[in-house]
Write an enzyme that holds these catalytic residues in place. Structure first.
Site, short mmCIF file in Angstrom:
data_model
loop_
_atom_site.label_atom_id
_atom_site.label_comp_id
_atom_site.label_asym_id
_atom_site.label_seq_id
_atom_site.Cartn_x
_atom_site.Cartn_y
_atom_site.Cartn_z
N LYS A 87 74.45 99.54 -39.47
CA LYS A 87 74.88 100.68 -40.27
C LYS A 87 75.76 101.57 -39.41
O LYS A 87 75.33 102.06 -38.36
CB LYS A 87 73.65 101.45 -40.77
CG LYS A 87 74.03 102.72 -41.52
CD LYS A 87 72.83 103.39 -42.14
CE LYS A 87 73.23 104.69 -42.80
NZ LYS A 87 72.10 105.37 -43.44
N LYS A 123 76.62 97.76 -43.56
CA LYS A 123 76.98 98.94 -44.33
C LYS A 123 77.89 99.83 -43.53
O LYS A 123 77.57 100.09 -42.36
CB LYS A 123 75.68 99.69 -44.68
CG LYS A 123 75.90 101.02 -45.34
CD LYS A 123 74.59 101.74 -45.49
CE LYS A 123 74.89 103.12 -46.03
NZ LYS A 123 73.75 103.96 -46.10
C1 PBG Z 1 70.30 107.63 -45.62
C2 PBG Z 1 71.36 106.88 -46.30
C3 PBG Z 1 72.73 107.18 -46.45
C4 PBG Z 1 73.26 106.21 -47.27
C5 PBG Z 1 72.23 105.33 -47.59
N1 PBG Z 1 71.09 105.76 -46.97
C6 PBG Z 1 73.51 108.32 -45.94
C7 PBG Z 1 73.77 108.50 -44.52
O1 PBG Z 1 73.40 107.72 -43.66
O2 PBG Z 1 74.38 109.53 -44.22
C8 PBG Z 1 74.69 106.15 -47.76
C9 PBG Z 1 74.89 105.40 -49.03
C10 PBG Z 1 76.20 105.64 -49.69
O3 PBG Z 1 77.13 106.30 -49.16
O4 PBG Z 1 76.34 105.15 -50.81
N2 PBG Z 1 70.38 107.70 -44.25
#
Ligand code: PBG
Length: 330
Positions: A197, A250
């Site tokens: 991520k 992601k």
């Molecule tokens: C929680 C999380 C996030 C997303 C999914 N889980 C936000 C982040 O990390 O700031 C983003 C999902 C999206 O942008 O659709 N940490």
């Protein structure tokens, strides 16, 4: 010497029947997971400004949405909670009657066959908006956060979630959550690890939807540097070793190379998250009449699949499922 005119690539593109016969990648409704945002209150289905066509839902409205999801053949949903009360340690993330816990129970009651996947992270529940506990040095504390993630995951399993998806990017969280689930008798509950991520600008609309923008600093000390490829493969290998059942890359679109390389190197089911910013860009350009948003959404999903993803978490899931039902791509 060219093989032309003996070889003509266009011979297999003549009609839709030809093209269908030699099509290499197929998008199916069975590949799609729909992420959604649950809020406190009743009777709420409120459109998210930056994500047209996506809504904040109160728990009582979920069964109606699930009817639609089930009738379209979408296998499951990914739940995010938007609580009213936040504190330093994100207590509402692991409260028995927390917003996500109530949403899980409501869905399992009305639609036991739909898969419920829950995002496990503290950022929607902490007053500072970080994904873990913040220490006196202003840094997110890795090991202190693990215990809270374990509690959150177990509370989701107790409410009936089948798949736990940790998105916090703390080190060691997959192993910690696996151990906690097993200890509480949830050895059947699977883990979908947000393994690679990245610290991404593409999460902008989500942070508005979830009210989870960090109040100070950013997430670069725990999420990955967008420049790194080999590091993603290490992250994935670690999560696999710690017991992940599925792994995720992601965001998706700026990271299709990571999806391909993960597919080539690992045999676990691979998910890609087509995140909020990727969705909003399509909707905004389409609203301006600059692109054909429907066509481009399908092309994007197909591209993610072709890169090697087995499943796609996408805000386009409902519209894409409707189009697939109408015979798109045949
Ligand atoms: C929680 C999380 C996030 C997303 C999914 N889980 C936000 C982040 O990390 O700031 C983003 C999902 C999206 O942008 O659709 N940490």
């Amino acid at each position: 010497m060219s093989e032309f005119p003996r070889v003509r690539m266009r011979r297999l593109r003549v009609t839709e029947a030809h093209r269908r016969l030699v099509r290499e990648t197929h998008l199916s409704t069975a590949d799609l997971i729909y992420p959604l945002f649950v809020v406190e209150g009743t009777g709420i289905q409120r459109e998210i400004a930056a994500m047209p066509g996506n809504y904040h839902w109160s728990v009582d409205r979920l069964p109606y949405l699930m009817d639609e999801i089930a009738s379209l053949g979408i296998p499951g949903v990914l739940l995010f909670g938007v609580p009213d009360a936040k504190d330093e340690v994100g207590s509402s993330a692991y409260a028995e009657d927390g917003i996500v816990q109530r949403a899980i129970r409501a869905i399992k009651r009305s639609h036991p066959d739909l898969l419920v996947i829950t995002d496990v992270c503290l950022c929607e529940y902490t007053s500072h908006g970080h994904c873990g506990v913040v220490g006196s040095d202003g840094q997110v504390q890795n090991d202190a956060t693990l215990a809270l993630l374990q509690r959150t995951a177990v509370s989701h399993a107790q409410a009936g979630a089948e798949i736990i998806a940790p998105s916090d990017m703390m080190d060691g969280r997959i192993g910690a959550i696996r151990a906690a689930l097993d200890e509480h008798g949830f050895e059947q509950v699977a883990i979908l690890a947000y393994a690679a991520k990245y610290a991404s600008g593409f999460y902008g609309p989500f942070r508005e939807a979830a009210g989870s923008a960090p109040q100070f600093g950013d997430r670069r000390a725990y999420q990955m540097d967008p420049a790194n490829r080999r590091e993603a493969l290490r992250e994935i290998a670690l999560d696999v070793a710690e017991g992940a059942d599925m792994v995720m890359v992601k965001p998706a679109l700026a990271y299709l190379d990571i999806i391909r390389e993960t597919r080539d190197r690992f045999d676990l089911p691979l998910a890609a998250y087509n995140v909020s910013g990727e969705y909003s860009m399509v909707k905004a350009a389409a609203a301006n009449g600059w692109i054909d948003g429907d066509r481009i959404a399908m092309e994007i999903l197909l591209g993610i699949k072709r890169a090697g993803a087995d499943l796609i978490l996408t805000y386009h899931a409902l519209e894409a499922a409707r189009r697939l039902k109408e015979g798109w791509g045949l």
